[in-house]
Design a protein around this motif. Structure first.
Motif, PDB file in Angstrom:
ATOM      1  N   SER A  60       0.842  -1.199   0.000  1.00 56.70           N
ATOM      2  CA  SER A  60       0.000   0.000   0.000  1.00 56.70           C
ATOM      3  C   SER A  60       0.876   1.247   0.000  1.00 56.70           C
ATOM      4  O   SER A  60       0.643   2.188  -0.771  1.00 56.70           O
ATOM      5  CB  SER A  60      -0.906   0.018   1.236  1.00 56.70           C
ATOM      6  OG  SER A  60      -1.683  -1.150   1.284  1.00 56.70           O
ATOM      7  N   VAL A  64       1.057   3.945  -3.064  1.00 56.89           N
ATOM      8  CA  VAL A  64       0.639   5.336  -2.838  1.00 56.89           C
ATOM      9  C   VAL A  64       1.782   6.286  -3.218  1.00 56.89           C
ATOM     10  O   VAL A  64       1.553   7.319  -3.851  1.00 56.89           O
ATOM     11  CB  VAL A  64       0.212   5.549  -1.360  1.00 56.89           C
ATOM     12  CG1 VAL A  64       0.077   7.028  -1.037  1.00 56.89           C
ATOM     13  CG2 VAL A  64      -1.106   4.832  -1.093  1.00 56.89           C
ATOM     14  N   ASN A  67       1.955   6.569  -6.888  1.00 56.73           N
ATOM     15  CA  ASN A  67       0.792   7.325  -7.357  1.00 56.73           C
ATOM     16  C   ASN A  67       0.983   8.826  -7.182  1.00 56.73           C
ATOM     17  O   ASN A  67       0.472   9.628  -7.963  1.00 56.73           O
ATOM     18  CB  ASN A  67      -0.457   6.848  -6.617  1.00 56.73           C
ATOM     19  CG  ASN A  67      -1.733   7.272  -7.322  1.00 56.73           C
ATOM     20  OD1 ASN A  67      -1.807   7.205  -8.547  1.00 56.73           O
ATOM     21  ND2 ASN A  67      -2.710   7.735  -6.556  1.00 56.73           N
ATOM     22  N   LEU A  84      -3.978   0.359  -4.978  1.00 55.60           N
ATOM     23  CA  LEU A  84      -4.579   1.685  -4.792  1.00 55.60           C
ATOM     24  C   LEU A  84      -6.088   1.585  -4.628  1.00 55.60           C
ATOM     25  O   LEU A  84      -6.722   2.501  -4.113  1.00 55.60           O
ATOM     26  CB  LEU A  84      -4.226   2.591  -5.980  1.00 55.60           C
ATOM     27  CG  LEU A  84      -2.747   2.994  -6.031  1.00 55.60           C
ATOM     28  CD1 LEU A  84      -2.415   3.637  -7.373  1.00 55.60           C
ATOM     29  CD2 LEU A  84      -2.402   3.939  -4.892  1.00 55.60           C
ATOM     30  N   GLY A  87     -10.661   3.733  -5.433  1.00 55.61           N
ATOM     31  CA  GLY A  87     -10.793   5.180  -5.341  1.00 55.61           C
ATOM     32  C   GLY A  87     -11.838   5.633  -4.332  1.00 55.61           C
ATOM     33  O   GLY A  87     -11.964   6.813  -4.038  1.00 55.61           O
ATOM     34  N   HIS A  89     -12.150   4.303  -1.071  1.00 58.24           N
ATOM     35  CA  HIS A  89     -11.415   4.423   0.192  1.00 58.24           C
ATOM     36  C   HIS A  89      -9.984   4.845  -0.095  1.00 58.24           C
ATOM     37  O   HIS A  89      -9.394   4.410  -1.089  1.00 58.24           O
ATOM     38  CB  HIS A  89     -11.386   3.074   0.922  1.00 58.24           C
ATOM     39  CG  HIS A  89     -12.745   2.631   1.364  1.00 58.24           C
ATOM     40  ND1 HIS A  89     -13.509   1.770   0.621  1.00 58.24           N
ATOM     41  CD2 HIS A  89     -13.473   2.936   2.460  1.00 58.24           C
ATOM     42  CE1 HIS A  89     -14.667   1.564   1.241  1.00 58.24           C
ATOM     43  NE2 HIS A  89     -14.664   2.266   2.367  1.00 58.24           N
ATOM     44  N   HIS A  90      -9.416   5.652   0.768  1.00 61.02           N
ATOM     45  CA  HIS A  90      -8.007   5.997   0.610  1.00 61.02           C
ATOM     46  C   HIS A  90      -7.179   4.726   0.823  1.00 61.02           C
ATOM     47  O   HIS A  90      -7.424   3.991   1.780  1.00 61.02           O
ATOM     48  CB  HIS A  90      -7.594   7.076   1.613  1.00 61.02           C
ATOM     49  CG  HIS A  90      -6.236   7.640   1.309  1.00 61.02           C
ATOM     50  ND1 HIS A  90      -5.088   7.005   1.679  1.00 61.02           N
ATOM     51  CD2 HIS A  90      -5.863   8.754   0.639  1.00 61.02           C
ATOM     52  CE1 HIS A  90      -4.045   7.722   1.249  1.00 61.02           C
ATOM     53  NE2 HIS A  90      -4.493   8.792   0.621  1.00 61.02           N
ATOM     54  N   LYS A  93      -5.985   3.927   4.234  1.00 64.31           N
ATOM     55  CA  LYS A  93      -6.984   3.563   5.263  1.00 64.31           C
ATOM     56  C   LYS A  93      -7.284   2.079   5.092  1.00 64.31           C
ATOM     57  O   LYS A  93      -8.394   1.656   4.796  1.00 64.31           O
ATOM     58  CB  LYS A  93      -8.256   4.398   5.100  1.00 64.31           C
ATOM     59  CG  LYS A  93      -8.140   5.765   5.767  1.00 64.31           C
ATOM     60  CD  LYS A  93      -9.399   6.561   5.601  1.00 64.31           C
ATOM     61  CE  LYS A  93     -10.467   6.153   6.613  1.00 64.31           C
ATOM     62  NZ  LYS A  93     -11.677   7.016   6.455  1.00 64.31           N
ATOM     63  N   ASP A  94      -6.227   1.312   5.312  1.00 58.84           N
ATOM     64  CA  ASP A  94      -6.252  -0.109   5.015  1.00 58.84           C
ATOM     65  C   ASP A  94      -6.009  -0.888   6.307  1.00 58.84           C
ATOM     66  O   ASP A  94      -5.277  -0.438   7.192  1.00 58.84           O
ATOM     67  CB  ASP A  94      -5.134  -0.390   3.993  1.00 58.84           C
ATOM     68  CG  ASP A  94      -4.920  -1.864   3.753  1.00 58.84           C
ATOM     69  OD1 ASP A  94      -5.778  -2.460   3.081  1.00 58.84           O
ATOM     70  OD2 ASP A  94      -3.915  -2.409   4.243  1.00 58.84           O
TER      71      ASP A  94
END
Lengths: 192, 201
Positions: A60, A64, A67, A84, A87, A89-90, A93-94
């Motif tokens: 993740s 990010v 990205n 990613l 779109g 959920h960020h 925020k995993d």
């Protein structure tokens, strides 16, 4: 040998007052720590319906990062774009990202109470710090690559997948030990 | 039957992140207590001088496996809702071999490196930078690796399904194997600890 003998009394005199205050506690019995770890894993199964992990958080993080630098490049790549997400959920925020933040805090707290917080380098006596750093970076890189290829690391595959009796996870676990033992001899100077 | 709680909607996505953080704290705490913040201790597993990695790992696997088994037998946990990762045999074996090599060279795995870095080991901090680089390289190479990455797909298959035997029997055999392993590990440690001491003296 002589130098060690000569230096020893001075060392003791200098270190003695510090060691009384900050003496590192011994590690827990392996089976006791293992039961604790197993209960945390069981709690994850019962509460969440999933197990533990670690390398997923790095996927993740890297995705990010890519990205931010080049969204086109990240979206065009199947691996980065999958991490990613949709779109909605960020991607940070995993579940695994938060779990790994907890791992850092938990490790710090345990080290704090056991008086084991200390700036140091883990290595054998026969290797320089610079070389150890090089090996640490290389080893981390190899680990990161292997963990992605295997869809998980020792936490997500071996520990979690092992406990739910996944076929791939058990094959993975045996492969990890096989790979480690196969090359251990060649890197013995780093550790022994 | 109302567990796993999350799957039965007892709390939502936002709350699950708090659960993740708390579970992570427990995970990190016990890893550190076991001595897994030390790269030397972890690497010693591959030199047979310290079998802590094996002992802790298999105690944890057996504990969680037995807990899950009995909770499912008692009807507390619906096993079909507990995540089992898909098997892709070839990439998992090759990835495992690569990972084992990285473990010996680097001294950590991703989870233990976080604990080690949190307790002040500089080499673990550099190791984490290495993981980031490794994941980046994998991502960049993904278009080339994609076919191999998806090969040997067997779906969500477990050992009892593969061998066509009952879940309980496999659980029992894993416990037997682990106990045998623990006896062996204690024996090896005693044997090699004596040998290492002899060499040093």
């Amino acid at each position: 040998m002589n130098t060690i003998d000569v230096a020893a009394p001075e060392d003791i005199e200098e270190r003695a007052p510090v060691e009384v205050i900050h003496k590192a506690q011994p590690f827990w019995n392996s089976y006791l720590a293992g039961i604790g770890l197993g209960l945390v894993l069981l709690a994850a199964f019962v509460i969440m319906g999933r197990g533990l992990g670690a390398s997923g958080a790095f996927s993740s993080l890297v995705s990010v990062g890519i990205n931010v630098v080049s969204p086109e490049h990240a979206q065009a790549n199947g691996f980065f774009s999958e991490n990613l997400g949709d779109g909605v959920h960020h991607p940070l925020k995993d579940w695994l990202v938060f779990e790994v933040m907890g791992v850092v805090v938990g490790g710090f707290v345990s080290g704090l109470f056991a008086h084991r917080l200390k700036g140091s380098v883990e290595k054998g006596p026969r290797i320089s710090t610079g070389k150890r750093f090089l090996f640490a970076f290389l080893g981390g890189g190899i680990m990161g690559f292997g963990a992605k290829l295997a869809r998980g690391c020792t936490s997500g595959q071996a520990l979690t997948g092992g406990a739910v009796l996944g076929v791939g996870s058990w094959a993975f676990m045996l492969a990890v030990f096989a790979g480690g033992y196969a090359v251990a001899y060649f890197f013995r100077r780093q550790w022994t | 039957m109302n567990a796993p709680f999350f799957k039965f909607g007892l709390f939502g996505d936002e709350a699950s992140l708090i659960v993740a953080f708390i579970i992570g704290i427990g995970f990190g705490f016990f890893l550190e207590r076991a001595g897994f913040g030390s790269g030397r201790k972890l690497a010693a597993q591959f030199y047979f001088t310290d079998m802590t990695v094996f002992k802790v790992m298999f105690t944890a696997i057996v504990t969680a496996m037995l807990g899950l088994f009995w909770l499912s037998v008692l009807g507390v946990v619906d096993l079909s809702l507990v995540y089992v990762s898909q098997t892709y045999l070839a990439p998992q074996i090759v990835g495992g071999l690569i990972l084992g090599v990285g473990f010996v060279i680097g001294g950590y795995c991703p989870g233990t490196s976080c604990v080690s870095a949190a307790t002040g080991r500089y080499d673990a901090m550099i190791y984490i930078l290495g993981i980031i680089a490794g994941v980046f390289v994998f991502g960049e190479a993904y278009p080339l690796l994609k076919d191999f990455y998806s090969s040997g797909a067997m779906g969500k298959v477990t050992l009892p399904e593969l061998f066509g035997v009952s879940y309980g029997l496999v659980v029992f055999l894993v416990v037997l194997m682990a106990v045998g392993g623990f006896v062996g590990a204690e024996w090896v440690e005693k044997k090699l600890a004596a040998k290492v001491k002899g060499v040093q003296q």
